[in-house]
Design an enzyme around this catalytic site. Structure first.
Site, PDB file in Angstrom:
ATOM      1  N   TYR A 158      -2.581  -1.444  10.513  1.00 38.90           N
ATOM      2  CA  TYR A 158      -2.361  -1.685   8.886  1.00 38.90           C
ATOM      3  C   TYR A 158      -1.084  -1.049   8.582  1.00 38.90           C
ATOM      4  O   TYR A 158      -0.518  -1.714   7.515  1.00 38.90           O
ATOM      5  CB  TYR A 158      -3.542  -0.823   8.279  1.00 38.90           C
ATOM      6  CG  TYR A 158      -3.844  -1.012   6.709  1.00 38.90           C
ATOM      7  CD1 TYR A 158      -4.340  -2.038   6.160  1.00 38.90           C
ATOM      8  CD2 TYR A 158      -3.334  -0.135   5.797  1.00 38.90           C
ATOM      9  CE1 TYR A 158      -4.436  -2.083   4.880  1.00 38.90           C
ATOM     10  CE2 TYR A 158      -3.317   0.004   4.431  1.00 38.90           C
ATOM     11  CZ  TYR A 158      -4.078  -1.255   3.872  1.00 38.90           C
ATOM     12  OH  TYR A 158      -4.050  -1.116   2.636  1.00 38.90           O
TER      13      TYR A 158
ATOM     14  N   LYS B  18       1.784  -3.140   6.524  1.00 40.87           N
ATOM     15  CA  LYS B  18       2.031  -3.052   5.364  1.00 40.87           C
ATOM     16  C   LYS B  18       3.472  -2.724   5.200  1.00 40.87           C
ATOM     17  O   LYS B  18       4.254  -2.926   4.163  1.00 40.87           O
ATOM     18  CB  LYS B  18       1.329  -2.001   4.720  1.00 40.87           C
ATOM     19  CG  LYS B  18      -0.063  -2.051   4.474  1.00 40.87           C
ATOM     20  CD  LYS B  18      -0.278  -3.635   3.605  1.00 40.87           C
ATOM     21  CE  LYS B  18      -1.805  -3.681   3.025  1.00 40.87           C
ATOM     22  NZ  LYS B  18      -1.833  -4.868   2.226  1.00 40.87           N
TER      23      LYS B  18
ATOM     24  N   SER C  27       0.985  -1.221   0.031  1.00 41.18           N
ATOM     25  CA  SER C  27       0.031  -0.003   0.096  1.00 41.18           C
ATOM     26  C   SER C  27       0.888   1.084  -0.104  1.00 41.18           C
ATOM     27  O   SER C  27       2.046   1.164   0.269  1.00 41.18           O
ATOM     28  CB  SER C  27      -0.959  -0.035   1.246  1.00 41.18           C
ATOM     29  OG  SER C  27      -1.537   1.422   1.434  1.00 41.18           O
TER      30      SER C  27
END
Length: 259
Positions: free
Chosen positions: A154, A158, A141
């Site tokens: 998150y 990532k 991402s």
């Protein structure tokens, strides 16, 4: 076609970006294992591939369960003879300020994104290494490079995927296996749609402001990245012919992150 003869395993492929990657691979001649924890979604994608004349199989897979990952990957190899490409795409999103983030939910996000990438890789490379060929593709991402409020789990996952993929570029090199990361900006998937009201409530702003300021404020044109954009990059990485491109992250974000 770019992927004729290629056997690909794509996780989280029953919907969203994973579905689009599976369809794009099949359109380029690949045989696709559509892996998802929701088998009904996976079967629907398989039916879509087969209606277009392609070959696919549905695999129920919880990427945080090592036994399930191993069994699913081995079933694909047993049916199609080999595995050429892996796309670790399965993921979820949970947002909270750190002080309110339940550790169980933090671990769930990390286990699915980062742990799932590890388990899928471990299962796939045992089939790739003896053939001295393979492409490992990870779904990172922009948050593999940047941070945003409320997304501690998150962002940590990532960032971890980026580091893990670079390790695999080094470990896989002597076996002819490449490793790269796709880093999309915001793609308007159901996962992102669910974030909009959550972030509006947590940040005390309108949903329109979440979209225009938080999600798209850093882009050059105020546009969402599309699923087709991401799938096209996945096809490119799967079909690239040498280790000239390994250990890299390709950012697909309308200029949100450059570099």
């Amino acid at each position: 076609m770019k992927l004729t003869g290629n056997v690909a395993v794509v996780t989280g492929a029953g919907s969203g970006i994973g579905r689009q990657i599976a369809l794009a691979f099949a359109a380029e001649g690949a045989t696709v294992a559509v892996a998802d924890i929701a088998i009904e979604g996976a079967e629907a994608v398989v039916a879509e591939v087969e209606r277009s004349g392609g070959t696919a199989m549905a695999v129920r897979m919880d990427v945080s369960d090592e036994a399930a990952v191993n069994a699913g990957v081995d079933a694909v190899a047993a049916r199609f003879g080999h595995i050429d490409t892996m796309v670790a795409n399965a993921g979820i999103q949970i947002v909270h300020p750190v002080e309110e983030f339940p550790y169980e939910e933090f671990r769930k996000v990390v286990d699915i994104h980062l742990g799932g990438s590890f388990l899928l890789t471990k299962a796939c490379v045992k089939h790739m290494y003896p053939r001295r060929s393979g492409s490992l593709i990870y779904m990172g991402s922009v948050h593999s490079h940047l941070a945003s409020p409320l997304k501690s789990a998150y962002v940590a996952a990532k960032h971890g995927i980026l580091g893990f993929a670079r390790v695999m570029a080094k470990e896989g090199a002597k076996h002819g296996v490449r490793s790269n990361v796709i880093c999309p900006g915001f793609v308007r998937t159901p996962l992102v749609e669910r974030q909009i009201p959550q972030q509006a409530a947590d940040l005390g702003i309108s949903e329109e402001e979440v979209v225009s300021r938080v999600m798209l404020g850093g882009t050059v044109d105020g546009e969402f990245t599309t699923m087709d954009d991401v799938a096209s990059v996945a096809v490119f990485l799967a079909s690239f012919g040498s280790a000239a491109l390994t250990g890299q992250s390709l950012t697909v974000s309308h200029g949100w992150h450059m570099g």
